[in-house]
Design a protein around this motif. Structure first.
Motif, mmCIF file in Angstrom:
data_model
loop_
_atom_site.group_PDB
_atom_site.id
_atom_site.type_symbol
_atom_site.label_atom_id
_atom_site.label_comp_id
_atom_site.label_asym_id
_atom_site.label_seq_id
_atom_site.Cartn_x
_atom_site.Cartn_y
_atom_site.Cartn_z
ATOM 1 N N ILE A 4 143.287 121.068 -37.578
ATOM 2 C CA ILE A 4 142.936 121.124 -39.086
ATOM 3 C C ILE A 4 143.989 120.419 -39.867
ATOM 4 O O ILE A 4 145.131 120.742 -39.747
ATOM 5 C CB ILE A 4 142.822 122.774 -39.431
ATOM 6 C CG1 ILE A 4 141.725 123.528 -38.617
ATOM 7 C CG2 ILE A 4 142.513 122.969 -40.974
ATOM 8 C CD1 ILE A 4 141.642 124.942 -38.976
ATOM 9 N N PRO A 5 143.179 119.390 -40.654
ATOM 10 C CA PRO A 5 144.151 118.644 -41.579
ATOM 11 C C PRO A 5 145.106 119.364 -42.468
ATOM 12 O O PRO A 5 144.167 120.672 -43.031
ATOM 13 C CB PRO A 5 143.393 117.730 -42.319
ATOM 14 C CG PRO A 5 142.261 117.520 -41.395
ATOM 15 C CD PRO A 5 142.074 119.086 -40.907
ATOM 16 N N GLU A 6 146.387 119.117 -42.811
ATOM 17 C CA GLU A 6 147.075 119.932 -43.535
ATOM 18 C C GLU A 6 146.450 120.149 -45.095
ATOM 19 O O GLU A 6 146.344 121.187 -45.544
ATOM 20 C CB GLU A 6 148.560 119.161 -43.762
ATOM 21 C CG GLU A 6 149.494 119.466 -42.780
ATOM 22 C CD GLU A 6 149.583 121.054 -42.337
ATOM 23 O OE1 GLU A 6 149.842 121.705 -43.063
ATOM 24 O OE2 GLU A 6 149.590 121.488 -41.096
ATOM 25 N N GLU A 7 145.878 119.115 -45.580
ATOM 26 C CA GLU A 7 145.408 119.150 -46.767
ATOM 27 C C GLU A 7 144.190 120.204 -46.835
ATOM 28 O O GLU A 7 143.936 121.069 -47.841
ATOM 29 C CB GLU A 7 144.505 117.713 -47.117
ATOM 30 C CG GLU A 7 145.396 116.623 -47.334
ATOM 31 C CD GLU A 7 145.602 115.850 -46.062
ATOM 32 O OE1 GLU A 7 145.392 116.543 -44.874
ATOM 33 O OE2 GLU A 7 145.890 114.669 -46.064
ATOM 34 N N ILE A 8 143.361 120.431 -45.796
ATOM 35 C CA ILE A 8 142.365 121.378 -45.753
ATOM 36 C C ILE A 8 142.693 122.813 -45.794
ATOM 37 O O ILE A 8 142.552 123.824 -46.271
ATOM 38 C CB ILE A 8 141.312 121.201 -44.711
ATOM 39 C CG1 ILE A 8 140.647 119.863 -44.846
ATOM 40 C CG2 ILE A 8 140.448 122.376 -44.404
ATOM 41 C CD1 ILE A 8 139.330 119.446 -43.929
ATOM 42 N N LYS A 9 144.001 122.775 -44.758
ATOM 43 C CA LYS A 9 144.806 124.080 -44.908
ATOM 44 C C LYS A 9 145.177 124.643 -46.001
ATOM 45 O O LYS A 9 145.211 125.716 -46.779
ATOM 46 C CB LYS A 9 146.102 124.196 -43.940
ATOM 47 C CG LYS A 9 145.469 124.057 -42.446
ATOM 48 C CD LYS A 9 146.881 124.177 -41.472
ATOM 49 C CE LYS A 9 146.530 123.860 -39.876
ATOM 50 N NZ LYS A 9 147.759 123.576 -39.470
ATOM 51 N N LYS A 10 146.000 123.694 -47.068
ATOM 52 C CA LYS A 10 146.258 123.865 -48.263
ATOM 53 C C LYS A 10 145.192 124.280 -49.208
ATOM 54 O O LYS A 10 145.240 125.404 -50.048
ATOM 55 C CB LYS A 10 147.086 122.726 -48.667
ATOM 56 C CG LYS A 10 147.673 122.794 -50.363
ATOM 57 C CD LYS A 10 148.199 121.535 -50.520
ATOM 58 C CE LYS A 10 148.447 121.137 -52.248
ATOM 59 N NZ LYS A 10 148.441 120.033 -52.361
ATOM 60 N N LEU A 11 144.276 123.650 -49.154
ATOM 61 C CA LEU A 11 142.864 123.693 -49.771
ATOM 62 C C LEU A 11 142.298 125.112 -49.414
ATOM 63 O O LEU A 11 141.833 125.935 -50.510
ATOM 64 C CB LEU A 11 141.735 122.827 -49.688
ATOM 65 C CG LEU A 11 140.526 122.581 -50.561
ATOM 66 C CD1 LEU A 11 141.099 122.142 -51.823
ATOM 67 C CD2 LEU A 11 139.493 121.896 -50.076
ATOM 68 N N ARG A 12 142.228 125.633 -48.346
ATOM 69 C CA ARG A 12 141.801 126.950 -47.942
ATOM 70 C C ARG A 12 142.624 128.039 -48.524
ATOM 71 O O ARG A 12 142.184 129.240 -49.010
ATOM 72 C CB ARG A 12 141.669 127.254 -46.522
ATOM 73 C CG ARG A 12 140.666 128.202 -46.007
ATOM 74 C CD ARG A 12 140.568 128.425 -44.745
ATOM 75 N NE ARG A 12 141.745 128.359 -43.987
ATOM 76 C CZ ARG A 12 141.906 128.057 -42.624
ATOM 77 N NH1 ARG A 12 140.778 127.884 -42.047
ATOM 78 N NH2 ARG A 12 142.944 128.267 -42.252
ATOM 79 N N SER A 13 143.972 127.883 -48.529
ATOM 80 C CA SER A 13 144.807 128.873 -49.037
ATOM 81 C C SER A 13 144.726 129.044 -50.560
ATOM 82 O O SER A 13 144.772 130.020 -51.029
ATOM 83 C CB SER A 13 146.383 128.863 -48.703
ATOM 84 O OG SER A 13 146.837 127.551 -49.035
ATOM 85 N N ARG B 134 133.621 115.103 -44.906
ATOM 86 C CA ARG B 134 133.403 114.411 -43.580
ATOM 87 C C ARG B 134 134.433 114.868 -42.709
ATOM 88 O O ARG B 134 134.275 115.021 -41.486
ATOM 89 C CB ARG B 134 133.952 112.861 -43.946
ATOM 90 C CG ARG B 134 133.135 111.835 -42.921
ATOM 91 C CD ARG B 134 131.792 112.106 -42.753
ATOM 92 N NE ARG B 134 131.407 113.014 -41.660
ATOM 93 C CZ ARG B 134 130.325 113.787 -41.479
ATOM 94 N NH1 ARG B 134 129.441 113.844 -42.471
ATOM 95 N NH2 ARG B 134 130.212 114.354 -40.401
ATOM 96 N N ALA B 135 135.637 115.213 -43.172
ATOM 97 C CA ALA B 135 136.889 115.742 -42.160
ATOM 98 C C ALA B 135 136.396 117.224 -41.541
ATOM 99 O O ALA B 135 136.468 117.202 -40.241
ATOM 100 C CB ALA B 135 138.020 116.008 -43.241
ATOM 101 N N VAL B 136 135.562 118.200 -42.349
ATOM 102 C CA VAL B 136 135.153 119.211 -41.841
ATOM 103 C C VAL B 136 133.918 119.006 -41.004
ATOM 104 O O VAL B 136 133.834 119.576 -39.713
ATOM 105 C CB VAL B 136 134.755 120.401 -42.875
ATOM 106 C CG1 VAL B 136 134.171 121.364 -42.365
ATOM 107 C CG2 VAL B 136 135.977 120.676 -43.738
ATOM 108 N N GLY B 137 133.149 118.024 -41.288
ATOM 109 C CA GLY B 137 131.928 117.453 -40.125
ATOM 110 C C GLY B 137 132.694 117.131 -39.095
ATOM 111 O O GLY B 137 131.961 117.386 -37.879
ATOM 112 N N ASN B 138 133.637 116.196 -38.974
ATOM 113 C CA ASN B 138 134.253 115.838 -38.002
ATOM 114 C C ASN B 138 134.813 117.049 -36.974
ATOM 115 O O ASN B 138 134.746 117.005 -35.744
ATOM 116 C CB ASN B 138 135.558 114.635 -38.248
ATOM 117 C CG ASN B 138 134.862 113.481 -38.745
ATOM 118 O OD1 ASN B 138 133.509 113.011 -38.498
ATOM 119 N ND2 ASN B 138 135.841 112.651 -39.255
#
Lengths: 172, 103
Positions: A7-16, A46-50
């Motif tokens: 899971i890319p760091e950006e997405i982890k940050k976004l989720r928190s 796209r990142a989550v799709g991948n």
């Protein structure tokens, strides 16, 4: 052990940050931080799709079964998405279609594993485990289908927004 | 597990609840063979349990990954709908009445 989907760091940050604003009274600071994070990462769709694609591949190739089963599941993964209209779907619908396809792959494999364990005369613990997994995968598949149906019912209109100087079509 | 005591007799231990019970097998080469067979069977059973647990752990990891991705998809769907003026009410997505562009 199956390969881990990163899971890319950006997405982890976004989720928190999302967890912080997903409440009745989020603070102004949290809302700003979430908005900023969204703007910083316009390709998250796209990142989550991948990630969903990688998870499906990992799931298929983690199973101890014949190659024909794996190939037919890969075919099924693409076919389901085609049948659900992924080609012309909006980004959010496309993600939800991928979610349905992923849940279908998982359910199919759990059914396969359950039948295999029962046929081989596996232990009570193992039989019990797969029975629970079967119910869980069925629930996950149903929930994914329901979410897709709900979003389609809302019938989203196309909008364009500019995020980080990039024009993004959110749906259409 | 079978073991040889210092007095030359073979015993086998098994667990019953919190107690460990030792049972006499015998002495001599035949008892030694029986003990070896018993240990081999126990080892095979241990290996089977280990294999089972490994399969279960690997399977749980797959579910964990899928749930993680589903959580992200749920989040992105919510972001998309909120940006368009929807909000949740009793688990349902509803459009705000005075949202710009609403009919």
């Amino acid at each position: 052990m199956p390969a881990v989907v990163d899971i890319p760091e950006e997405i982890k940050k976004l989720r928190s940050l999302y967890d912080a604003v997903d409440c009745d009274h989020p603070t102004k600071e949290d809302k700003w931080a979430f908005q900023e994070a969204l703007e910083e990462y316009p390709n998250m769709w796209r990142a989550v799709g991948n990630m969903a694609h990688n998870a499906a591949t990992n799931t298929i190739y983690s199973v101890n079964g014949p190659e024909s089963l794996k190939l037919s599941l890969v075919h099924g993964w693409h076919a389901i998405q085609g049948e659900l209209g992924a080609e012309d779907a909006s980004p959010v619908e496309k993600l939800l279609i991928e979610q349905v396809a992923l849940a279908w792959v998982r359910h199919y494999l759990v059914e396969y594993a359950y039948t295999d364990v029962m046929h081989e005369g596996g232990s009570f613990k193992l039989g019990n485990y797969w029975e629970k997994r079967l119910s869980a995968s069925q629930r996950r598949l149903l929930r994914a289908c329901e979410t897709l149906a709900r979003v389609r019912k809302i019938n989203l209109q196309a909008i364009q927004i500019n995020i980080a100087n990039q024009q993004v079509n959110l749906s259409g | 597990m079978a073991f040889l005591r210092s007095d030359g007799y073979w015993y086998q231990s098994r667990r019953e609840g919190n107690r460990v019970i030792s049972e006499y097998i015998g002495s001599g080469p035949f008892a030694a063979d029986l003990a070896a067979l018993s240990n081999l069977t126990a080892e095979m059973r241990r290996h089977e349990r280990w294999e089972e647990q490994r399969a279960i752990d690997a399977d749980r990891e797959i579910d964990r990954q899928i749930d993680e991705i589903n959580g992200l998809i749920r989040m992105l769907t919510a972001v998309e709908l909120m940006a368009k003026g929807y909000h949740t009410h009793k688990g349902q997505w509803r459009r705000r009445r005075n949202h710009a562009g609403s009919s």
